[in-house]
Scaffold this active site. Structure first.
Site, PDB file in Angstrom:
ATOM      1  N   SER A 124      28.844  60.051  12.485  1.00 23.81           N
ATOM      2  CA  SER A 124      29.818  60.602  13.428  1.00 23.81           C
ATOM      3  C   SER A 124      31.232  60.286  12.985  1.00 23.81           C
ATOM      4  O   SER A 124      31.478  59.275  12.318  1.00 23.81           O
ATOM      5  CB  SER A 124      29.554  59.968  14.795  1.00 23.81           C
ATOM      6  OG  SER A 124      30.623  60.223  15.673  1.00 23.81           O
ATOM      7  N   TYR A 148      27.903  52.155  20.390  1.00 23.40           N
ATOM      8  CA  TYR A 148      27.414  53.407  19.784  1.00 23.40           C
ATOM      9  C   TYR A 148      27.993  53.572  18.378  1.00 23.40           C
ATOM     10  O   TYR A 148      27.268  53.861  17.420  1.00 23.40           O
ATOM     11  CB  TYR A 148      27.793  54.614  20.665  1.00 23.40           C
ATOM     12  CG  TYR A 148      27.559  55.940  19.964  1.00 23.40           C
ATOM     13  CD1 TYR A 148      26.269  56.415  19.741  1.00 23.40           C
ATOM     14  CD2 TYR A 148      28.639  56.706  19.491  1.00 23.40           C
ATOM     15  CE1 TYR A 148      26.057  57.613  19.070  1.00 23.40           C
ATOM     16  CE2 TYR A 148      28.430  57.905  18.833  1.00 23.40           C
ATOM     17  CZ  TYR A 148      27.139  58.354  18.624  1.00 23.40           C
ATOM     18  OH  TYR A 148      26.933  59.534  17.952  1.00 23.40           O
ATOM     19  N   LYS A 152      26.227  53.664  14.350  1.00 20.49           N
ATOM     20  CA  LYS A 152      26.431  54.647  13.269  1.00 20.49           C
ATOM     21  C   LYS A 152      26.934  53.957  12.005  1.00 20.49           C
ATOM     22  O   LYS A 152      26.464  54.239  10.899  1.00 20.49           O
ATOM     23  CB  LYS A 152      27.412  55.735  13.715  1.00 20.49           C
ATOM     24  CG  LYS A 152      26.873  56.622  14.826  1.00 20.49           C
ATOM     25  CD  LYS A 152      25.633  57.380  14.372  1.00 20.49           C
ATOM     26  CE  LYS A 152      24.893  58.054  15.500  1.00 20.49           C
ATOM     27  NZ  LYS A 152      23.587  58.569  15.124  1.00 20.49           N
TER      28      LYS A 152
HETATM   29  P1  NAD Z   1      20.643  64.917  21.698  1.00 23.99           P
HETATM   30  O1  NAD Z   1      20.540  63.813  22.699  1.00 23.99           O
HETATM   31  O2  NAD Z   1      20.775  66.299  22.197  1.00 23.99           O
HETATM   32  O3  NAD Z   1      19.393  64.868  20.698  1.00 23.99           O
HETATM   33  C1  NAD Z   1      18.751  63.693  20.331  1.00 23.99           C
HETATM   34  C2  NAD Z   1      17.253  63.933  20.434  1.00 23.99           C
HETATM   35  O4  NAD Z   1      16.575  62.762  19.999  1.00 23.99           O
HETATM   36  C3  NAD Z   1      16.794  64.211  21.851  1.00 23.99           C
HETATM   37  O5  NAD Z   1      15.916  65.324  21.865  1.00 23.99           O
HETATM   38  C4  NAD Z   1      16.068  62.939  22.275  1.00 23.99           C
HETATM   39  O6  NAD Z   1      15.020  63.209  23.173  1.00 23.99           O
HETATM   40  C5  NAD Z   1      15.568  62.417  20.936  1.00 23.99           C
HETATM   41  N1  NAD Z   1      15.402  60.973  20.819  1.00 23.99           N
HETATM   42  C6  NAD Z   1      16.302  59.994  21.100  1.00 23.99           C
HETATM   43  N2  NAD Z   1      15.782  58.784  20.789  1.00 23.99           N
HETATM   44  C7  NAD Z   1      14.547  59.009  20.279  1.00 23.99           C
HETATM   45  C8  NAD Z   1      13.529  58.171  19.744  1.00 23.99           C
HETATM   46  N3  NAD Z   1      13.669  56.835  19.694  1.00 23.99           N
HETATM   47  N4  NAD Z   1      12.372  58.735  19.304  1.00 23.99           N
HETATM   48  C9  NAD Z   1      12.209  60.091  19.371  1.00 23.99           C
HETATM   49  N5  NAD Z   1      13.135  60.928  19.840  1.00 23.99           N
HETATM   50  C10 NAD Z   1      14.302  60.393  20.290  1.00 23.99           C
HETATM   51  O7  NAD Z   1      21.847  64.541  20.724  1.00 23.99           O
HETATM   52  P2  NAD Z   1      22.603  65.460  19.669  1.00 23.99           P
HETATM   53  O8  NAD Z   1      23.915  65.819  20.235  1.00 23.99           O
HETATM   54  O9  NAD Z   1      21.704  66.520  19.173  1.00 23.99           O
HETATM   55  O10 NAD Z   1      22.867  64.384  18.533  1.00 23.99           O
HETATM   56  C11 NAD Z   1      22.016  64.268  17.414  1.00 23.99           C
HETATM   57  C12 NAD Z   1      22.523  63.164  16.510  1.00 23.99           C
HETATM   58  O11 NAD Z   1      23.870  63.438  16.142  1.00 23.99           O
HETATM   59  C13 NAD Z   1      22.558  61.778  17.164  1.00 23.99           C
HETATM   60  O12 NAD Z   1      22.205  60.828  16.182  1.00 23.99           O
HETATM   61  C14 NAD Z   1      24.006  61.606  17.577  1.00 23.99           C
HETATM   62  O13 NAD Z   1      24.380  60.262  17.635  1.00 23.99           O
HETATM   63  C15 NAD Z   1      24.722  62.339  16.443  1.00 23.99           C
HETATM   64  N6  NAD Z   1      26.061  62.842  16.806  1.00 23.99           N
HETATM   65  C16 NAD Z   1      26.198  63.691  17.869  1.00 23.99           C
HETATM   66  C17 NAD Z   1      27.465  64.167  18.216  1.00 23.99           C
HETATM   67  C18 NAD Z   1      27.664  65.074  19.398  1.00 23.99           C
HETATM   68  O14 NAD Z   1      28.810  65.214  19.846  1.00 23.99           O
HETATM   69  N7  NAD Z   1      26.645  65.739  19.936  1.00 23.99           N
HETATM   70  C19 NAD Z   1      28.590  63.784  17.464  1.00 23.99           C
HETATM   71  C20 NAD Z   1      28.414  62.936  16.369  1.00 23.99           C
HETATM   72  C21 NAD Z   1      27.130  62.473  16.050  1.00 23.99           C
HETATM   73  C1  UD1 Z   2      33.898  61.236  22.252  1.00 21.09           C
HETATM   74  C2  UD1 Z   2      33.620  59.771  21.973  1.00 21.09           C
HETATM   75  C3  UD1 Z   2      33.396  59.588  20.479  1.00 21.09           C
HETATM   76  C4  UD1 Z   2      32.253  60.509  19.998  1.00 21.09           C
HETATM   77  C5  UD1 Z   2      32.592  61.967  20.363  1.00 21.09           C
HETATM   78  C6  UD1 Z   2      31.491  62.942  19.988  1.00 21.09           C
HETATM   79  C7  UD1 Z   2      34.811  58.500  23.715  1.00 21.09           C
HETATM   80  C8  UD1 Z   2      35.973  57.622  24.002  1.00 21.09           C
HETATM   81  N1  UD1 Z   2      34.744  58.977  22.450  1.00 21.09           N
HETATM   82  O1  UD1 Z   2      35.034  61.577  21.522  1.00 21.09           O
HETATM   83  O2  UD1 Z   2      33.068  58.253  20.187  1.00 21.09           O
HETATM   84  O3  UD1 Z   2      32.100  60.407  18.605  1.00 21.09           O
HETATM   85  O4  UD1 Z   2      32.823  62.041  21.781  1.00 21.09           O
HETATM   86  O5  UD1 Z   2      30.339  62.686  20.738  1.00 21.09           O
HETATM   87  O6  UD1 Z   2      33.958  58.728  24.548  1.00 21.09           O
HETATM   88  N2  UD1 Z   2      38.488  65.380  27.831  1.00 21.09           N
HETATM   89  C9  UD1 Z   2      39.104  65.703  29.017  1.00 21.09           C
HETATM   90  N3  UD1 Z   2      38.342  65.793  30.148  1.00 21.09           N
HETATM   91  C10 UD1 Z   2      36.996  65.557  30.148  1.00 21.09           C
HETATM   92  C11 UD1 Z   2      36.370  65.216  28.924  1.00 21.09           C
HETATM   93  C12 UD1 Z   2      37.161  65.129  27.793  1.00 21.09           C
HETATM   94  O7  UD1 Z   2      40.321  65.923  29.068  1.00 21.09           O
HETATM   95  O8  UD1 Z   2      36.365  65.631  31.220  1.00 21.09           O
HETATM   96  C13 UD1 Z   2      39.322  65.328  26.606  1.00 21.09           C
HETATM   97  C14 UD1 Z   2      39.349  63.984  25.922  1.00 21.09           C
HETATM   98  O9  UD1 Z   2      40.372  63.171  26.447  1.00 21.09           O
HETATM   99  C15 UD1 Z   2      39.611  64.406  24.466  1.00 21.09           C
HETATM  100  C16 UD1 Z   2      38.896  65.759  24.358  1.00 21.09           C
HETATM  101  O10 UD1 Z   2      38.735  66.238  25.691  1.00 21.09           O
HETATM  102  O11 UD1 Z   2      40.979  64.598  24.245  1.00 21.09           O
HETATM  103  C17 UD1 Z   2      37.527  65.674  23.716  1.00 21.09           C
HETATM  104  O12 UD1 Z   2      36.761  64.685  24.389  1.00 21.09           O
HETATM  105  P1  UD1 Z   2      35.221  64.416  24.031  1.00 21.09           P
HETATM  106  O13 UD1 Z   2      34.486  65.701  24.042  1.00 21.09           O
HETATM  107  O14 UD1 Z   2      34.724  63.323  24.911  1.00 21.09           O
HETATM  108  O15 UD1 Z   2      35.236  63.945  22.498  1.00 21.09           O
HETATM  109  P2  UD1 Z   2      36.014  62.756  21.773  1.00 21.09           P
HETATM  110  O16 UD1 Z   2      37.121  62.255  22.606  1.00 21.09           O
HETATM  111  O17 UD1 Z   2      36.362  63.234  20.407  1.00 21.09           O
END
Ligand code: NAD
Ligand code: UD1
Length: 335
Positions: A124, A148, A152
């Site tokens: 991430s 969290y 990572k």
């Molecule tokens: P998500 O929660 O939608 O998907 C994760 C999936 O993994 C879910 O289906 C959940 O049921 C499953 N899961 C969790 N723990 C498990 C375990 N121990 N065994 C089996 N299944 C398990 O999340 P996502 O948004 O698809 O994220 C996927 C990956 O990307 C994660 O590692 C997350 O940290 C990373 N990531 C996500 C974002 C984001 O904004 N969505 C940003 C940066 C990194």
């Molecule tokens: C958040 C996480 C970051 C993670 C990323 C992707 C925090 C502090 N950071 O970051 O660690 O990697 O998500 O999962 O939680 N915002 C609003 N109103 C809302 C929600 C968000 O104004 O109700 C704003 C936030 O202040 C920010 C932007 O929208 O400026 C994006 O927010 P968000 O989607 O939570 O992502 P990150 O802040 O990048």
């Protein structure tokens, strides 16, 4: 080629399964349904007209992983399974370390047992230290501000140490920026039905009339309209990046790190206004105070991923906003 996708029914995992199947990979999914449901399997099949194999269970379950490796010749793994809510990780650190770190170690142990040495890891943008030196490059300074983020950063370290111990491994570490949007069919998308964490799920809750208004966390940042800037990337573009990464580790024995973003920063108000325009729906909002831990501006330099693995994005903010809402509309009709 047979690919094991952990967490394959989740938001990014399900979109990646679609791209894998479309690229003719065989897909085996393990998911414990903590944040997903099995309806997604049917929807992935509907979109791709292809089949996948599903195991219900936890990645921490070594016996189940061994069963999967016994029953399938797994060539590479894409590891999504993890918990992802920053605030929750501060309140429940052990739960996060246990799920995100233990599952990675169990997975790598079993992969090693079966001589499977290719893995794509979901990292991430959260691993980067706050800086005014933007855009963020892969070698920008790293720091984790919460459990969290630590999971990572530690995950990356564990993979690095593994590679240093055995150069036959091939590892792609993908640092996602802010994924939003959903498949254009609206059949798969992000689970917004629990308590959301990020901006788009909140906008969708307002669009769906579950919330009266969106709170914008601060409008006095040093940005063009005062609201925070992030690098939003369409989840389908992000999913395709996994195919680029897979192709790369298939043919090389390396460990490498890639920013997956668009390189373009949009403010909260840019996103809200675009959402309103493309979906022709009002999103009432109020300006609140800054959220603890938030930074003003954050965006990637994705050029290394473009040069090295051919990653590029095709979808703009309008697509992201339209497709995000499509998932809510389709689910409303189907439920
Ligand atoms: P998500 O929660 O939608 O998907 C994760 C999936 O993994 C879910 O289906 C959940 O049921 C499953 N899961 C969790 N723990 C498990 C375990 N121990 N065994 C089996 N299944 C398990 O999340 P996502 O948004 O698809 O994220 C996927 C990956 O990307 C994660 O590692 C997350 O940290 C990373 N990531 C996500 C974002 C984001 O904004 N969505 C940003 C940066 C990194
Ligand atoms: C958040 C996480 C970051 C993670 C990323 C992707 C925090 C502090 N950071 O970051 O660690 O990697 O998500 O999962 O939680 N915002 C609003 N109103 C809302 C929600 C968000 O104004 O109700 C704003 C936030 O202040 C920010 C932007 O929208 O400026 C994006 O927010 P968000 O989607 O939570 O992502 P990150 O802040 O990048």
């Amino acid at each position: 080629m047979n690919i094991l996708v952990t967490g394959g029914l989740g938001y990014i995992g399900s979109h990646t399964c679609v791209e894998l199947l479309n690229s003719n990979y065989n897909v085996v999914v393990i998911d414990n349904l903590y944040n997903s449901n099995t309806k997604t399997i049917e929807n992935i099949k509907k979109i791709t007209k292809k089949d996948l194999k599903f195991y219900l269970g936890d990645v921490k379950d070594k016996l189940l992983l061994q069963q999967i490796f016994n029953e399938n010749k797994i060539d590479a793994v894409i590891h999504f399974a993890a918990y992802k809510a920053v605030g929750e990780s501060v309140a429940k650190p052990l739960m996060y370390y246990d799920n995100n770190i233990s599952s990675l170690i169990t997975l790598l142990t079993v992969m090693d047992e079966y001589n499977c040495k290719k893995i794509v890891f979901s990292s991430s943008a959260t691993v980067y230290k706050e800086t005014k030196k933007l855009p963020l490059k892969e070698n920008s300074d790293k720091f984790a501000y919460n459990p969290y983020g630590n999971t990572k950063l530690f995950g990356e370290k564990i993979l690095e140490d593994l590679y240093n111990s055995d150069n036959n491994y091939s590892i792609a570490i993908l640092r996602y920026f802010n994924p939003i949007g959903s498949h254009e069919s609206g059949l798969i998308g992000e689970n917004i039905f629990d308590i959301p964490n990020n901006l788009m799920p909140y906008i969708l809750k307002v669009a769906n009339k579950e919330l009266d208004y969106l709170t914008i966390y601060g409008d006095n940042y040093e940005t063009h309209d005062g609201t925070g800037i992030r690098d939003y990337i369409h989840v389908v573009d992000l999913a395709k990046g996994h195919i680029n990464a897979l192709e790369y580790i298939k043919d090389n024995t390396v460990i490498d790190y890639f920013n997956l973003g668009t390189g373009i920063g949009y403010s909260v108000l840019d996103v809200v206004k675009t959402f309103i325009k493309v979906n022709n729906i009002d999103i009432p909002y109020k300006i609140g105070k800054r959220r603890d831990g938030d930074i003003a501006v954050n965006y990637s330099d994705p050029s290394y991923a473009r040069e090295k693995i051919g990653f590029y994005t095709t979808k703009n903010l309008e697509d992201m906003c339209k497709d995000s809402y499509k998932y809510v509309l389709v689910n409303k009709i189907n439920n």
